[in-house]
Design a protein around this motif. Sequence first.
Motif, PDB file in Angstrom:
ATOM      1  N   SER A   1       2.731   4.402  -7.946  1.00  0.00           N
ATOM      2  CA  SER A   1       2.045   4.578  -6.660  1.00  0.00           C
ATOM      3  C   SER A   1       1.518   3.242  -6.143  1.00  0.00           C
ATOM      4  N   LEU A   2       0.924   2.469  -7.041  1.00  0.00           N
ATOM      5  CA  LEU A   2       0.393   1.166  -6.660  1.00  0.00           C
ATOM      6  C   LEU A   2       1.517   0.237  -6.204  1.00  0.00           C
ATOM      7  N   GLY A   3       2.611   0.221  -6.960  1.00  0.00           N
ATOM      8  CA  GLY A   3       3.735  -0.641  -6.602  1.00  0.00           C
ATOM      9  C   GLY A   3       4.309  -0.306  -5.237  1.00  0.00           C
ATOM     10  N   THR A   4       4.371   0.986  -4.908  1.00  0.00           N
ATOM     11  CA  THR A   4       4.882   1.413  -3.602  1.00  0.00           C
ATOM     12  C   THR A   4       4.000   0.877  -2.477  1.00  0.00           C
ATOM     13  N   ILE A   5       2.693   0.999  -2.643  1.00  0.00           N
ATOM     14  CA  ILE A   5       1.762   0.497  -1.627  1.00  0.00           C
ATOM     15  C   ILE A   5       1.915  -1.016  -1.456  1.00  0.00           C
ATOM     16  N   GLN A   6       1.992  -1.728  -2.557  1.00  0.00           N
ATOM     17  CA  GLN A   6       2.074  -3.189  -2.489  1.00  0.00           C
ATOM     18  C   GLN A   6       3.364  -3.654  -1.821  1.00  0.00           C
ATOM     19  N   ARG A   7       4.472  -2.962  -2.102  1.00  0.00           N
ATOM     20  CA  ARG A   7       5.739  -3.329  -1.454  1.00  0.00           C
ATOM     21  C   ARG A   7       5.673  -3.072   0.051  1.00  0.00           C
ATOM     22  N   GLU A   8       5.085  -1.942   0.424  1.00  0.00           N
ATOM     23  CA  GLU A   8       4.947  -1.625   1.851  1.00  0.00           C
ATOM     24  C   GLU A   8       4.102  -2.676   2.556  1.00  0.00           C
ATOM     25  N   GLN A   9       3.006  -3.069   1.942  1.00  0.00           N
ATOM     26  CA  GLN A   9       2.125  -4.056   2.553  1.00  0.00           C
ATOM     27  C   GLN A   9       2.796  -5.426   2.664  1.00  0.00           C
ATOM     28  N   LYS A  10       3.568  -5.781   1.644  1.00  0.00           N
ATOM     29  CA  LYS A  10       4.267  -7.064   1.688  1.00  0.00           C
ATOM     30  C   LYS A  10       5.304  -7.067   2.803  1.00  0.00           C
ATOM     31  N   GLN A  11       6.026  -5.959   2.967  1.00  0.00           N
ATOM     32  CA  GLN A  11       7.011  -5.860   4.037  1.00  0.00           C
ATOM     33  C   GLN A  11       6.349  -5.966   5.414  1.00  0.00           C
ATOM     34  N   GLN A  12       5.208  -5.316   5.566  1.00  0.00           N
ATOM     35  CA  GLN A  12       4.490  -5.384   6.839  1.00  0.00           C
ATOM     36  C   GLN A  12       4.040  -6.801   7.145  1.00  0.00           C
ATOM     37  N   ARG A  13       3.564  -7.499   6.121  1.00  0.00           N
ATOM     38  CA  ARG A  13       3.126  -8.885   6.333  1.00  0.00           C
ATOM     39  C   ARG A  13       4.299  -9.769   6.747  1.00  0.00           C
ATOM     40  N   GLU A  14       5.437  -9.555   6.093  1.00  0.00           N
ATOM     41  CA  GLU A  14       6.600 -10.378   6.411  1.00  0.00           C
ATOM     42  C   GLU A  14       7.139 -10.073   7.805  1.00  0.00           C
ATOM     43  N   GLN A  15       7.142  -8.795   8.176  1.00  0.00           N
ATOM     44  CA  GLN A  15       7.637  -8.409   9.493  1.00  0.00           C
ATOM     45  C   GLN A  15       6.750  -8.957  10.608  1.00  0.00           C
ATOM     46  N   LYS A  16       5.452  -8.916  10.383  1.00  0.00           N
ATOM     47  CA  LYS A  16       4.504  -9.371  11.399  1.00  0.00           C
ATOM     48  C   LYS A  16       4.128 -10.841  11.224  1.00  0.00           C
ATOM     49  N   LYS A  17       4.728 -11.458  10.187  1.00  0.00           N
ATOM     50  CA  LYS A  17       4.457 -12.868   9.892  1.00  0.00           C
ATOM     51  C   LYS A  17       2.943 -13.123   9.764  1.00  0.00           C
ATOM     52  N   LEU A  18       2.310 -12.272   8.972  1.00  0.00           N
ATOM     53  CA  LEU A  18       0.873 -12.394   8.740  1.00  0.00           C
ATOM     54  C   LEU A  18       0.599 -13.218   7.496  1.00  0.00           C
ATOM     55  N   ALA A  19      -0.375 -14.094   7.602  1.00  0.00           N
ATOM     56  CA  ALA A  19      -0.822 -14.866   6.441  1.00  0.00           C
ATOM     57  C   ALA A  19      -2.241 -14.402   6.114  1.00  0.00           C
ATOM     58  N   LEU A  20      -2.341 -13.426   5.231  1.00  0.00           N
ATOM     59  CA  LEU A  20      -3.634 -12.847   4.910  1.00  0.00           C
ATOM     60  C   LEU A  20      -4.249 -13.497   3.681  1.00  0.00           C
ATOM     61  N   SER A  21      -5.564 -13.537   3.669  1.00  0.00           N
ATOM     62  CA  SER A  21      -6.271 -14.048   2.491  1.00  0.00           C
ATOM     63  C   SER A  21      -6.288 -12.970   1.411  1.00  0.00           C
ATOM     64  N   ASP A  22      -6.670 -13.363   0.216  1.00  0.00           N
ATOM     65  CA  ASP A  22      -6.765 -12.385  -0.869  1.00  0.00           C
ATOM     66  C   ASP A  22      -7.792 -11.301  -0.527  1.00  0.00           C
ATOM     67  N   GLN A  23      -8.864 -11.695   0.166  1.00  0.00           N
ATOM     68  CA  GLN A  23      -9.886 -10.726   0.542  1.00  0.00           C
ATOM     69  C   GLN A  23      -9.332  -9.695   1.526  1.00  0.00           C
ATOM     70  N   GLN A  24      -8.513 -10.139   2.472  1.00  0.00           N
ATOM     71  CA  GLN A  24      -7.914  -9.217   3.438  1.00  0.00           C
ATOM     72  C   GLN A  24      -6.910  -8.287   2.758  1.00  0.00           C
ATOM     73  N   LYS A  25      -6.148  -8.830   1.825  1.00  0.00           N
ATOM     74  CA  LYS A  25      -5.208  -8.006   1.067  1.00  0.00           C
ATOM     75  C   LYS A  25      -5.964  -6.982   0.212  1.00  0.00           C
ATOM     76  N   GLN A  26      -7.082  -7.426  -0.335  1.00  0.00           N
ATOM     77  CA  GLN A  26      -7.913  -6.537  -1.145  1.00  0.00           C
ATOM     78  C   GLN A  26      -8.375  -5.341  -0.319  1.00  0.00           C
ATOM     79  N   GLU A  27      -8.871  -5.605   0.896  1.00  0.00           N
ATOM     80  CA  GLU A  27      -9.371  -4.530   1.747  1.00  0.00           C
ATOM     81  C   GLU A  27      -8.249  -3.589   2.173  1.00  0.00           C
ATOM     82  N   GLN A  28      -7.091  -4.140   2.487  1.00  0.00           N
ATOM     83  CA  GLN A  28      -5.938  -3.309   2.847  1.00  0.00           C
ATOM     84  C   GLN A  28      -5.545  -2.392   1.692  1.00  0.00           C
ATOM     85  N   LEU A  29      -5.517  -2.962   0.504  1.00  0.00           N
ATOM     86  CA  LEU A  29      -5.129  -2.179  -0.675  1.00  0.00           C
ATOM     87  C   LEU A  29      -6.156  -1.086  -0.952  1.00  0.00           C
TER      88      LEU A  29
END
Length: 207
Positions: A133-161
Amino acid sequence: MMTARWSLVLAASLVAVAATRGAAQDRTQDRTQTKDPTTHTGTPGVGDQDRTRDRDRLNEVLKVDGKLSSSEIASVSTDLDGYLKGGGNQEQFRAMVQGSVGEGCSGVCLCEAVRSMNQFMSHGQTAAQAQKSLGTIQREQKQQREQKKLALSDQQKQEQLRQRTMERTREQDRERTRDHATGSGAGAGAGQGGSPGGSQGGKQGGK
């Protein structure tokens, strides 16, 4: 006559002393052989030692594979205990840590991944299911970042997760409730469906 009487008194005293010593030894033996409530090994503290050793191994994984600081590792100590109590093991944990880092989740984001694992497990998933379940969420979030060309900090990734984990566990709870209700309804329908037939059969037999 006096000598015999004193002999009896002395003998009685010796018997009393021996009985007292025997009772004390029995109490001591009972205390030393009391079983540990967790491990039932008969040796107090063994369960605590095992848990401490296992947690230290997970800490080492976070330090070596996850590159976390001592303070970051300490922040997830309770979650590591929960992971171990839920049946998680070191190899599964290492795979989760390496997978998280591979998906761009490090630092405080990796700490949140540990919490997410524990949260999924507290909602009824096994360690393997929680890792998936965790891996699925992380892959989805990584794809979204790449598609939107987002450079998020670890804190922002933490909150999203954190937010996505909460959403997913709520979804899973609703799915379990719905499945349980569907199963209960099917069972009740089967019972009701059998009653008319049985009644008709009884009437035909009576005719």
